[in-house]
Design an enzyme around this catalytic site. Structure first.
Site, PDB file in Angstrom:
ATOM      1  N   GLY A 173       0.829  -1.203   0.000  1.00 30.05           N
ATOM      2  CA  GLY A 173       0.000   0.000   0.000  1.00 30.05           C
ATOM      3  C   GLY A 173       0.862   1.251   0.000  1.00 30.05           C
ATOM      4  N   THR A 174       1.951   1.192   0.744  1.00 24.29           N
ATOM      5  CA  THR A 174       2.864   2.338   0.795  1.00 24.29           C
ATOM      6  C   THR A 174       3.433   2.631  -0.588  1.00 24.29           C
ATOM      7  OG1 THR A 174       3.431   2.041   3.116  1.00 24.29           O
ATOM      8  CG2 THR A 174       5.084   3.118   1.755  1.00 24.29           C
ATOM      9  N   GLN A 225      -7.936   1.958   4.730  1.00 21.51           N
ATOM     10  CA  GLN A 225      -8.703   1.495   5.892  1.00 21.51           C
ATOM     11  C   GLN A 225     -10.118   1.045   5.553  1.00 21.51           C
ATOM     12  OE1 GLN A 225      -7.759   0.523   8.692  1.00 21.51           O
ATOM     13  NE2 GLN A 225      -5.685   1.343   8.652  1.00 21.51           N
ATOM     14  N   HIS A 272      -3.230  -6.336   2.688  1.00 21.48           N
ATOM     15  CA  HIS A 272      -3.205  -6.962   4.021  1.00 21.48           C
ATOM     16  C   HIS A 272      -4.136  -6.235   5.001  1.00 21.48           C
ATOM     17  CE1 HIS A 272      -0.596  -4.248   6.493  1.00 21.48           C
ATOM     18  NE2 HIS A 272      -0.217  -3.832   5.293  1.00 21.48           N
ATOM     19  N   CYS A 327       5.530   7.184  23.669  1.00 18.86           N
ATOM     20  CA  CYS A 327       6.380   6.159  24.274  1.00 18.86           C
ATOM     21  C   CYS A 327       6.287   4.833  23.527  1.00 18.86           C
ATOM     22  CB  CYS A 327       6.021   5.972  25.753  1.00 18.86           C
ATOM     23  SG  CYS A 327       4.265   5.729  26.053  1.00 18.86           S
TER      24      CYS A 327
END
Lengths: 399, 92
Positions: free
Chosen positions: A89-90, A198, A217, A341
């Site tokens: 997808g990227t 999405q 995916h 974090c």
């Protein structure tokens, strides 16, 4: 808590301990659909040859590839020759963004995106800026939705070569006003790249896209397959060295078995979508309603109704996102977080920042196909105590 | 810097006086927020607390905390050595 804990559900996630984990991270990657697994195994044998060659096995591979392309095209309302398979997808986004900007270089060098696009879009924009182009980022409101009027005004400004907008946000689920943005783009004569990662396989595609990018995916296909569609009449030129594969749009040897499996999953998902969406959306509603009731000082973020059916995100005050993820993992839940974090960069999610919502204590629950109500109930049962204990450990008393 | 990482700019104006300054420099979120939640009760109503923080999360999270807790985010001022002074007025 949870001593001797043994969840009953046998599931589900990629690489998860199948005995004990409820996989709630579908927005990162959806578990392989059984239809994809079946198709992949068959196509590994039948589709392994080079589809560009002329012997029998090559012809069979080509037939499989072109069959998959035709089906993918039908699923997105495109012509087969407008559709290419990419390696992710990227890559589909990178090629879609940079290739359209290159093809429309004479129209201008301005790119318009929303502030909450996937990092692949924003990184392509950064690459474009390094090459001397400009990128205008349109902000979002508290729910993560871009204002269609503001987006349209940005698109209408002189020299805009391309606009990019996602169908739904990957971190908070909020739907974007793609149809309205597409109208503004059409009026301005600017192509619109729609990132449907999405929602493809879950929701109908909004109309009016010129370039479409998606990722197999995310809908239950295998990893390593993306979808790039470029409408006839949209100027596009590869930003990469010339290669003959995929009608010169995508370099490299086609992964025919994976493309076949990806399309098998897409077909299966589309058949199931309506029923499964309703079921998952009701579970998301249950989480949206229960979390603020059961856990003090929590903000559920993203739009309550204009949202993808499977994603819900909330932030717990005074708690590190990493601590919640670790504790949830211990009791058998795989979820993700936009808190700094938990990021390799130690920066909070650009989506949460752009929305102006709490970035610490963030939890994203994204339900895969088949996620059970019992697992959601179990999640809601363990969460309040986990948050309470983490707060207590840093000296914060929950009411 | 990645496009979309642009944040609303911090105020250019000099930092006004605060009744209490919380030094959370070098502390990671949620610690600055925990310190703020605890210490805001040390100042009188309508007085201002300045939170000094350099964790990028604090830039977003202090104003978000104000919104959730119905206190007032007065402004965010850049510190000369990096980080911000984020001013919060106690509303109740």
């Amino acid at each position: 808590m949870a001593a001797g804990f043994r969840p009953r559900r046998i599931a589900i996630g990629p690489g998860c301990d199948h005995e004990r984990v409820a996989y709630f991270d579908a927005a990162s990657t959806e578990p392989l659909h059984p239809a994809a697994r079946e198709a992949l195994i068959i196509a590994l044998d039948a589709g392994g040859a080079d589809p560009a060659r002329l012997y029998g096995a090559a012809r069979r591979a080509r037939l499989l590839l072109e069959g998959a392309r035709a089906e993918a095209a039908e699923a997105i309302g495109a012509r087969p020759d407008e559709v290419s398979f990419t390696s992710s997808g990227t890559q589909a986004v990178h090629l879609g963004v940079l290739g359209t900007l290159l093809g429309r270089r004479r129209a201008g060098r301005r790119l318009v995106t929303s502030a909450v696009e996937h990092s692949s879009v924003l990184q392509a924009a950064a690459a474009h800026e390094r090459e001397g182009g400009t990128a205008e980022v349109v902000g979002v409101g508290l729910t993560g939705r871009v204002d269609a009027g503001e987006f349209g005004a940005a698109v209408a400004r002189e020299g805009t070569a391309l606009a990019c907008l996602q169908t739904a946000n990957h971190e908070v689920g909020t739907l974007q006003p793609v149809a309205e943005a597409a109208k503004a783009c059409q009026a301005a004569g600017v192509p619109l790249l729609v990132d449907a990662a999405q929602t493809l396989g879950r929701l109908p595609l909004p109309s009016g896209w010129s370039v479409l990018a998606a990722s197999a995916h995310k809908w239950g296909g295998p990893a390593g397959v993306g979808l790039l569609a470029v409408r006839k009449g949209t100027r596009w030129r590869s930003p990469l060295p010339e290669d003959e594969r995929e009608r010169r749009r995508v370099p490299g040897f086609e992964n025919v078995p994976a493309a076949v499996a990806a399309v098998a999953a897409l077909r299966a998902r589309l058949t199931e979508a309506e029923e499964e969406n309703a079921r998952l959306s009701a579970l998301v509603d249950r989480i949206r309603e229960a979390v603020p009731r059961l856990v003090p000082d929590v903000e559920v973020v993203g739009d309550a109704t204009e949202r993808a059916p499977h994603i819900v995100t909330f932030s717990c005050l005074y708690v590190a996102g990493e601590a919640i993820l670790t504790e949830l993992d211990r009791v058998g839940f795989a979820v993700s977080s936009g808190s700094s974090c938990t990021a390799s960069t130690l920066r909070p999610s650009h989506v949460l920042e752009a929305m102006g919502v709490l970035t610490h204590g963030n939890v994203r629950v994204s339900l895969p196909r088949g996620a059970s109500g019992a697992d959601v109930d179990r999640f809601l049962a363990v969460l309040p105590e986990i948050v309470r204990r983490i707060r207590e450990s840093v000296g914060v008393k929950s009411q | 810097m990645m496009a979309g990482r642009q944040k609303p700019a911090a105020d250019e104006a000099p930092q006004p006086q605060a009744a209490l300054t919380i030094d959370a420099l070098g502390r990671k979120c949620p610690i600055p927020i925990i310190m703020l939640a605890e210490q805001i009760n040390y100042v009188p109503l309508n007085a201002t607390v300045a939170v000094l923080a350099d964790d990028p999360a604090a830039f977003t999270d202090v104003p978000a905390w104000c919104r959730l807790k119905s206190h007032h985010h007065v402004g965010t001022y850049e510190l000369p050595r990096g980080g911000w002074a984020i001013h919060v007025r106690r509303n109740y």
